[in-house]
Design an enzyme around this catalytic site. Structure first.
Site, PDB file in Angstrom:
ATOM      1  N   GLU A 102       0.474  -1.395   0.070  1.00 40.50           N
ATOM      2  CA  GLU A 102       0.057   0.440  -0.384  1.00 40.50           C
ATOM      3  C   GLU A 102       0.967   0.622  -0.179  1.00 40.50           C
ATOM      4  OE1 GLU A 102      -1.922  -1.723   3.511  1.00 40.50           O
ATOM      5  OE2 GLU A 102      -1.304   0.622   4.441  1.00 40.50           O
ATOM      6  N   CYS A 123       3.433   8.336   1.000  1.00 42.64           N
ATOM      7  CA  CYS A 123       4.113   7.515   2.027  1.00 42.64           C
ATOM      8  C   CYS A 123       4.632   5.868   1.254  1.00 42.64           C
ATOM      9  CB  CYS A 123       3.613   7.130   3.650  1.00 42.64           C
ATOM     10  SG  CYS A 123       3.289   5.898   4.175  1.00 42.64           S
ATOM     11  N   CYS A 130       6.579  -6.690   6.532  1.00 41.49           N
ATOM     12  CA  CYS A 130       7.893  -6.644   8.033  1.00 41.49           C
ATOM     13  C   CYS A 130       8.360  -7.656   8.610  1.00 41.49           C
ATOM     14  CB  CYS A 130       7.575  -5.347   8.525  1.00 41.49           C
ATOM     15  SG  CYS A 130       8.840  -4.490   9.033  1.00 41.49           S
ATOM     16  N   CYS A 134       7.201  -4.918  15.582  1.00 39.09           N
ATOM     17  CA  CYS A 134       6.430  -4.341  16.181  1.00 39.09           C
ATOM     18  C   CYS A 134       5.303  -4.776  16.884  1.00 39.09           C
ATOM     19  CB  CYS A 134       6.694  -3.131  15.662  1.00 39.09           C
ATOM     20  SG  CYS A 134       8.507  -2.567  15.512  1.00 39.09           S
ATOM     21  N   CYS A 137       1.895  -2.867  15.204  1.00 40.83           N
ATOM     22  CA  CYS A 137       2.217  -2.634  13.746  1.00 40.83           C
ATOM     23  C   CYS A 137       1.337  -3.304  13.155  1.00 40.83           C
ATOM     24  CB  CYS A 137       3.285  -2.111  13.597  1.00 40.83           C
ATOM     25  SG  CYS A 137       3.466  -1.913  11.616  1.00 40.83           S
ATOM     26  N   CYS A 351       0.124   1.958   8.659  1.00 38.61           N
ATOM     27  CA  CYS A 351       0.711   1.269   7.746  1.00 38.61           C
ATOM     28  C   CYS A 351       0.379   0.019   8.122  1.00 38.61           C
ATOM     29  CB  CYS A 351       1.932   0.889   7.442  1.00 38.61           C
ATOM     30  SG  CYS A 351       3.295   0.843   9.069  1.00 38.61           S
TER      31      CYS A 351
HETATM   32  N1  SAH Z   1       9.091   0.236   9.539  1.00 39.21           N
HETATM   33  C1  SAH Z   1       9.761   1.434   9.218  1.00 39.21           C
HETATM   34  C2  SAH Z   1       9.037   2.675   8.517  1.00 39.21           C
HETATM   35  C3  SAH Z   1       7.554   1.730   8.740  1.00 39.21           C
HETATM   36  S1  SAH Z   1       6.459   2.193   9.759  1.00 39.21           S
HETATM   37  C4  SAH Z   1       9.805   1.845  11.169  1.00 39.21           C
HETATM   38  O1  SAH Z   1       9.176   1.566  11.518  1.00 39.21           O
HETATM   39  O2  SAH Z   1       9.742   3.643  11.067  1.00 39.21           O
HETATM   40  C5  SAH Z   1       6.407   3.679   9.595  1.00 39.21           C
HETATM   41  C6  SAH Z   1       5.697   4.275  11.126  1.00 39.21           C
HETATM   42  O3  SAH Z   1       4.196   4.307  10.967  1.00 39.21           O
HETATM   43  C7  SAH Z   1       6.899   4.274  11.810  1.00 39.21           C
HETATM   44  O4  SAH Z   1       7.091   5.000  13.233  1.00 39.21           O
HETATM   45  C8  SAH Z   1       5.407   3.124  12.756  1.00 39.21           C
HETATM   46  O5  SAH Z   1       6.028   2.750  14.302  1.00 39.21           O
HETATM   47  C9  SAH Z   1       4.509   4.032  12.568  1.00 39.21           C
HETATM   48  N2  SAH Z   1       3.098   2.707  12.781  1.00 39.21           N
HETATM   49  C10 SAH Z   1       2.880   1.332  12.923  1.00 39.21           C
HETATM   50  N3  SAH Z   1       1.367   1.236  12.759  1.00 39.21           N
HETATM   51  C11 SAH Z   1       1.255   2.412  13.517  1.00 39.21           C
HETATM   52  C12 SAH Z   1       0.182   3.233  14.378  1.00 39.21           C
HETATM   53  N4  SAH Z   1      -1.174   1.450  14.327  1.00 39.21           N
HETATM   54  N5  SAH Z   1      -0.307   3.759  14.516  1.00 39.21           N
HETATM   55  C13 SAH Z   1       0.422   4.771  14.546  1.00 39.21           C
HETATM   56  N6  SAH Z   1       1.460   4.583  13.741  1.00 39.21           N
HETATM   57  C14 SAH Z   1       1.968   3.356  13.451  1.00 39.21           C
HETATM   58 FE1  SF4 Z   2       8.506  -3.118  10.573  1.00 40.52          FE
HETATM   59 FE2  SF4 Z   2       5.839  -2.038  11.177  1.00 40.52          FE
HETATM   60 FE3  SF4 Z   2       8.127  -2.009  12.763  1.00 40.52          FE
HETATM   61 FE4  SF4 Z   2       8.411  -0.609  11.154  1.00 40.52          FE
HETATM   62  S1  SF4 Z   2       6.786   0.008  12.948  1.00 40.52           S
HETATM   63  S2  SF4 Z   2       9.099  -2.148  12.355  1.00 40.52           S
HETATM   64  S3  SF4 Z   2       6.720  -1.298   9.315  1.00 40.52           S
HETATM   65  S4  SF4 Z   2       6.857  -3.954  11.597  1.00 40.52           S
END
Ligand code: SAH
Ligand code: SF4
Length: 375
Positions: A102, A123, A130, A134, A137, A351
């Site tokens: 996406e 974006c 991934c 995390c 996420c 994301c």
């Molecule tokens: N993997 C990279 C880039 C993609 S995630 C990273 O983690 O930085 C991009 C951003 O979206 C990150 O800061 C991530 O922590 C945040 N993100 C992921 N899930 C989210 C959620 N449910 N609500 C708000 N931000 C979120």
């Molecule tokens: Fe991967 Fe989501 Fe963690 Fe970014 S925030 S590193 S996309 S699991």
């Protein structure tokens, strides 16, 4: 700086939008073609933006046929689109092999990443899924499938511009995936996005976000381009960060912050800390104070992001009073910080969420709306 493209098997076509201008020129030279032909092709690819060699009408037919059998286009198929022109729009794309990714197009919003206001930000995703898992996420929920190649990253920009009819003037690598875990393809895509013969977007309008891969942050610092860096911190002590980001065990805070220090020293550039606020997990006054210490040491700007709830995950967004209390502590310590208001909240803009929802719907045979939803 760019390792050669992985050798394609004789039957496999090279993705043409993954190639740099000198590589295309080189290929033309080996085909016995003059260099101006390669330049014509680049113009068709990035100025006129056609999607087949057939459409490159000033090339001889025989050459077009030869190119079609040598190179492939990375066609992304839009299978779902949410939002509307003046709101955040989200595109769900199907890749050539059926995987889903996406991209999110965010309309003008004030100074998100140290940029001027009035910028249309795209974006972009760098991987299918991934591997970093995390806990909050959606992108990592089903693990990692594969890296995107450069052409698939570049194509997200071209497609978003084609659909919206407008130029993107800011790109953030904050879609699905960990950009620095797909380093070579990321750098290749950025080179194409930045190049005058390519999309021609200034490096300062490109931000890479990372969950904290310390060695790759150092590697990025050694690259010549002045791209911006955002670090997803989300916890200001190892104890808290480790709870939600497994990557912290591999690269604990001290290691990560040292890499950040190296980055700003090499680049002479400010960096941004992304900090999601998750209710009762990382939003305490102690965390705010610890975060202020790190931000001041590196003169980093802090972007606070109220958590976007993900179906099936237990985390919640703190109420506004807690968010503001956190922000005030940072401000009192003279840290430059803002709370990012989520324009895309209503359309699963965080994301990985649209893909997850669509995959769940497909798995349950529930049809999804192909058309626009109100933004
Ligand atoms: N993997 C990279 C880039 C993609 S995630 C990273 O983690 O930085 C991009 C951003 O979206 C990150 O800061 C991530 O922590 C945040 N993100 C992921 N899930 C989210 C959620 N449910 N609500 C708000 N931000 C979120
Ligand atoms: Fe991967 Fe989501 Fe963690 Fe970014 S925030 S590193 S996309 S699991």
């Amino acid at each position: 700086m760019f390792p050669a493209m992985p050798a394609a098997s004789p039957l496999e076509k090279k993705p043409v939008r993954s190639l740099l201008a000198p590589e295309i020129e080189q290929t033309f030279a080996t085909m016995g073609q003059p260099v101006y032909r390669a330049r014509q092709v680049l113009q068709w690819l990035y100025e006129k933006r056609v999607r087949s060699f057939e459409a490159m009408t000033d090339l001889p037919a025989a050459l077009r046929a030869q190119l079609s059998s040598t190179f492939a286009f990375d066609e992304l198929e839009v299978i779902r689109k949410t939002g509307s022109e003046d709101t955040t729009q989200k595109f769900l794309f199907r890749l050539g092999d059926g995987n889903l990714i996406e991209s999110v197009l965010i309309p003008a919003s004030p100074a998100l990443y140290g940029e001027d206001s009035d910028r249309r930000t795209l974006c972009v995703s760098t991987q299918v899924g991934c591997a970093y898992g995390c806990k909050f996420c959606a992108s990592g929920l089903n693990g990692w499938t594969r890296n995107l190649h450069a052409g698939e990253i570049v194509e997200q920009v071209l497609k978003a511009e084609a659909i919206s009819g407008e130029r993107v003037n800011n790109i953030v690598f904050m879609g699905m995936g960990e950009p620095l875990a797909n380093f070579e393809n990321l750098m290749r895509a950025i080179a194409i996005i930045n190049a005058p013969w390519g999309i021609h977007l200034g490096a300062r309008h490109i931000t890479v976000s990372t969950s904290g891969l310390a060695p790759q942050i150092r590697e990025l610092a050694d690259q010549p381009l002045q791209i911006r860096l955002a670090v997803s911190l989300h916890g200001a002590t190892d104890a808290v960060r480790e709870q939600i980001m497994p990557v912290n065990r591999k690269y604990p805070l001290a290691t990560l912050l040292e890499a950040c220090a190296y980055y700003i020293q090499r680049k002479k550039q400010y960096l941004t800390f992304e900090y999601i606020l998750i209710d009762r997990v990382n939003d305490t006054p102690e965390q705010a104070r610890a975060l202020a210490v790190h931000a001041r040491a590196l003169r980093a700007k802090v972007n606070l992001i109220p958590y976007n709830t993900v179906e099936g995950l237990p985390w919640q967004r703190p109420e506004a009073s807690r968010q503001n209390a956190f922000l005030s502590i940072l401000k009192r310590q003279n840290v430059s910080a803002t709370i990012r208001t989520e324009k895309g909240r209503d359309i699963d803009a965080a994301c990985g969420q649209l893909r997850l929802k669509t995959e769940r719907e497909l798995a349950s045979d529930k049809p999804f709306a192909e058309t626009q939803e109100p933004g």
